[in-house]
Motif scaffolding. Structure first.
Motif, PDB file in Angstrom:
ATOM      1  N   GLU A 271      -2.049  -7.820   9.503  1.00  0.00           N
ATOM      2  CA  GLU A 271      -3.453  -7.594   9.796  1.00  0.00           C
ATOM      3  C   GLU A 271      -4.348  -8.751   9.057  1.00  0.00           C
ATOM      4  O   GLU A 271      -5.095  -9.531   9.443  1.00  0.00           O
ATOM      5  CB  GLU A 271      -4.051  -6.471   8.945  1.00  0.00           C
TER       6      GLU A 271
ATOM      7  N   TYR B 199      -6.433 -11.562  10.764  1.00  0.00           N
ATOM      8  CA  TYR B 199      -7.984 -11.462  10.609  1.00  0.00           C
ATOM      9  C   TYR B 199      -8.146 -12.994  10.178  1.00  0.00           C
ATOM     10  O   TYR B 199      -9.564 -13.624  10.644  1.00  0.00           O
ATOM     11  CB  TYR B 199      -8.311 -10.529   9.488  1.00  0.00           C
TER      12      TYR B 199
ATOM     13  N   LYS C 191     -17.368  -8.006  11.304  1.00  0.00           N
ATOM     14  CA  LYS C 191     -16.696  -7.075  10.553  1.00  0.00           C
ATOM     15  C   LYS C 191     -16.529  -5.776  11.547  1.00  0.00           C
ATOM     16  O   LYS C 191     -15.922  -5.077  11.554  1.00  0.00           O
ATOM     17  CB  LYS C 191     -17.611  -6.725   9.355  1.00  0.00           C
TER      18      LYS C 191
ATOM     19  N   TRP D 162     -13.878  -6.675  14.319  1.00  0.00           N
ATOM     20  CA  TRP D 162     -12.618  -6.456  13.607  1.00  0.00           C
ATOM     21  C   TRP D 162     -12.399  -5.072  13.252  1.00  0.00           C
ATOM     22  O   TRP D 162     -10.922  -4.768  13.638  1.00  0.00           O
ATOM     23  CB  TRP D 162     -12.269  -7.391  12.355  1.00  0.00           C
ATOM     24  N   GLU D 163     -13.131  -4.157  12.633  1.00  0.00           N
ATOM     25  CA  GLU D 163     -12.404  -2.770  12.181  1.00  0.00           C
ATOM     26  C   GLU D 163     -12.293  -2.137  13.700  1.00  0.00           C
ATOM     27  O   GLU D 163     -11.149  -1.561  13.678  1.00  0.00           O
ATOM     28  CB  GLU D 163     -13.944  -2.183  11.671  1.00  0.00           C
TER      29      GLU D 163
ATOM     30  N   TRP E 137      -8.811  -3.607  15.131  1.00  0.00           N
ATOM     31  CA  TRP E 137      -7.633  -3.247  14.596  1.00  0.00           C
ATOM     32  C   TRP E 137      -7.249  -1.960  14.647  1.00  0.00           C
ATOM     33  O   TRP E 137      -6.061  -1.520  14.670  1.00  0.00           O
ATOM     34  CB  TRP E 137      -7.893  -3.865  12.921  1.00  0.00           C
ATOM     35  N   GLN E 138      -8.089  -1.029  14.506  1.00  0.00           N
ATOM     36  CA  GLN E 138      -7.933   0.288  14.921  1.00  0.00           C
ATOM     37  C   GLN E 138      -7.442   0.403  16.225  1.00  0.00           C
ATOM     38  O   GLN E 138      -6.596   1.485  16.473  1.00  0.00           O
ATOM     39  CB  GLN E 138      -9.179   1.102  14.677  1.00  0.00           C
TER      40      GLN E 138
ATOM     41  N   SER F  88      -2.413   4.618  13.887  1.00  0.00           N
ATOM     42  CA  SER F  88      -2.784   5.018  12.576  1.00  0.00           C
ATOM     43  C   SER F  88      -2.052   6.246  11.869  1.00  0.00           C
ATOM     44  O   SER F  88      -1.081   5.993  11.569  1.00  0.00           O
ATOM     45  CB  SER F  88      -4.341   5.688  12.637  1.00  0.00           C
TER      46      SER F  88
ATOM     47  N   SER G 180     -15.221   5.138  13.665  1.00  0.00           N
ATOM     48  CA  SER G 180     -16.227   4.302  12.666  1.00  0.00           C
ATOM     49  C   SER G 180     -17.421   5.117  12.690  1.00  0.00           C
ATOM     50  O   SER G 180     -17.657   5.604  13.880  1.00  0.00           O
ATOM     51  CB  SER G 180     -16.076   2.749  13.222  1.00  0.00           C
TER      52      SER G 180
ATOM     53  N   THR H  26     -20.909   0.516  13.756  1.00  0.00           N
ATOM     54  CA  THR H  26     -20.025  -0.291  14.028  1.00  0.00           C
ATOM     55  C   THR H  26     -19.445  -0.118  15.508  1.00  0.00           C
ATOM     56  O   THR H  26     -18.974  -1.025  16.068  1.00  0.00           O
ATOM     57  CB  THR H  26     -18.976   0.196  12.964  1.00  0.00           C
TER      58      THR H  26
ATOM     59  N   SER I 102     -19.689  -3.344  18.065  1.00  0.00           N
ATOM     60  CA  SER I 102     -18.207  -3.891  18.421  1.00  0.00           C
ATOM     61  C   SER I 102     -18.366  -3.840  20.153  1.00  0.00           C
ATOM     62  O   SER I 102     -17.776  -4.573  20.719  1.00  0.00           O
ATOM     63  CB  SER I 102     -17.236  -2.987  17.865  1.00  0.00           C
TER      64      SER I 102
END
Lengths: 194, 194
Positions: A82, A86, A181, A184-185, A188-189, A194, B148, B152, B156
């Motif tokens: 990650e 990033y 931010k 990316w969140e 990545w998820q 998860s 999220s 977000t 996104s």
DNA sequence: CCTACCGATCGGTAGG
DNA sequence: CCTACCGATCGGTAGG
């Protein structure tokens, strides 16, 4: 570096700056000459035409960009995936915010002028291929399982990168940070289980 | 529609087309006039300057775009959220591929000329706000939990949209489809709990 | 909507 | 690297 070579480099640098900020047609040879403290016709001592000068600027920009991309291959492989991904995304964008190169690539990579279209897109695709290579290297050396196949993970990364690229110049670096931010969140998820 | 009004509309349409394809500085009033079968000075019977004509084209394009965005609010709320979001993303992009409007917005929204910068960015931001509204409506009326927070998820989405937007004109619609598929897969996985 | 016309600027050449 | 110069084109105006 000889006096002549020095002048040639100055012309290239000023041309890069003016072409980036104002655009090709909006920049006259006189503009460039003035900012180098010479007269317009003197440019022809170094370049055979305005088009030729522009093509030389393209080479300067894209070669430097490719060099930078390749330099990103040196990331610490012991870092978590990650972090590596990033950092790559952030570095690529930060590079654009730092100098005129980013503005140049945005202007002529996204909407290339007819005359230079093929040449520009060729260079642009080359840079995308290099970035893809970096991504495959990082992803393949990772033991993590991904939700989607590698191609999807990589193509999606590129898309987010291009989206953020869009904000260059039009938005402040702070606004960019917020969007990075968020993007990316979700990204990545989206690729990790998860 | 009177004869004069008809000509005025023809000028706006041809100007839109030429400004989109060639760019502002690269398009002369003679180019526009020729494609409308009139002489260049006749344009001044309808617009007071080239700049003014361009501003009128901006209005035509952005008003039409805003109208289209708002028309997307009519989606069937009984459809699953994923379907609603995906359709929105695809429709917004398809809209760009269909006409010159997309090319115009890409060219002048991403790298606006100094003179029209504030005006263009204002209109551009307005369209983003409208898209955000649509997204909040869809997301809030959904019972699904998201990984999220809404901001977000929305930001996104916009970023992915802008990334895909980047491919307009430079890539074929087929290439676009592939990238949309990849970006969407990761995005959807990223916002939903699996 | 046109003809006739204007000053300014453009990329580029000749000749040094 | 400069001066002097060129044809072409630009946005725009006058006057109808």
């Amino acid at each position: 570096m000889s006096k002549g070579e020095e002048t040639k480099q100055k012309i290239l640098q000023q041309a890069l700056m003016l072409f980036s900020v104002k655009g090709y047609e909006e920049t006259s040879l006189k503009d460039i000459a003035t900012s180098v403290n010479i007269k317009a016709p003197s440019i022809y001592a170094y370049f055979k035409s305005k088009e030729s000068l522009f093509e030389n600027v393209i080479d300067v920009v894209m070669d430097e960009y490719l060099f930078f991309i390749r330099s990103q291959a040196d990331t610490d492989v012991s870092l978590p995936t990650e972090k590596q991904l990033y950092t790559l995304m952030d570095n690529l964008n930060k590079y654009f915010y730092k100098q005129n190169l980013g503005l140049f690539i945005k202007r002529y990579g996204l909407v290339p002028p007819e005359k230079f279209r093929d040449y520009l897109l060729h260079k642009y695709n080359e840079s995308e291929r290099e970035i893809r290579k970096l991504l495959y290297d990082i992803l393949e050396s990772s033991s993590k399982p991904y939700k989607s196949d590698l191609d999807t993970v990589v193509t999606s990364f590129i898309c987010v990168l291009d989206g953020l690229f869009t904000y260059l110049v039009n938005y402040s670096e702070q606004e960019y940070e917020q969007r990075l931010k968020a993007a990316w969140e979700v990204y990545w998820q989206g690729i990790t289980t998860s």
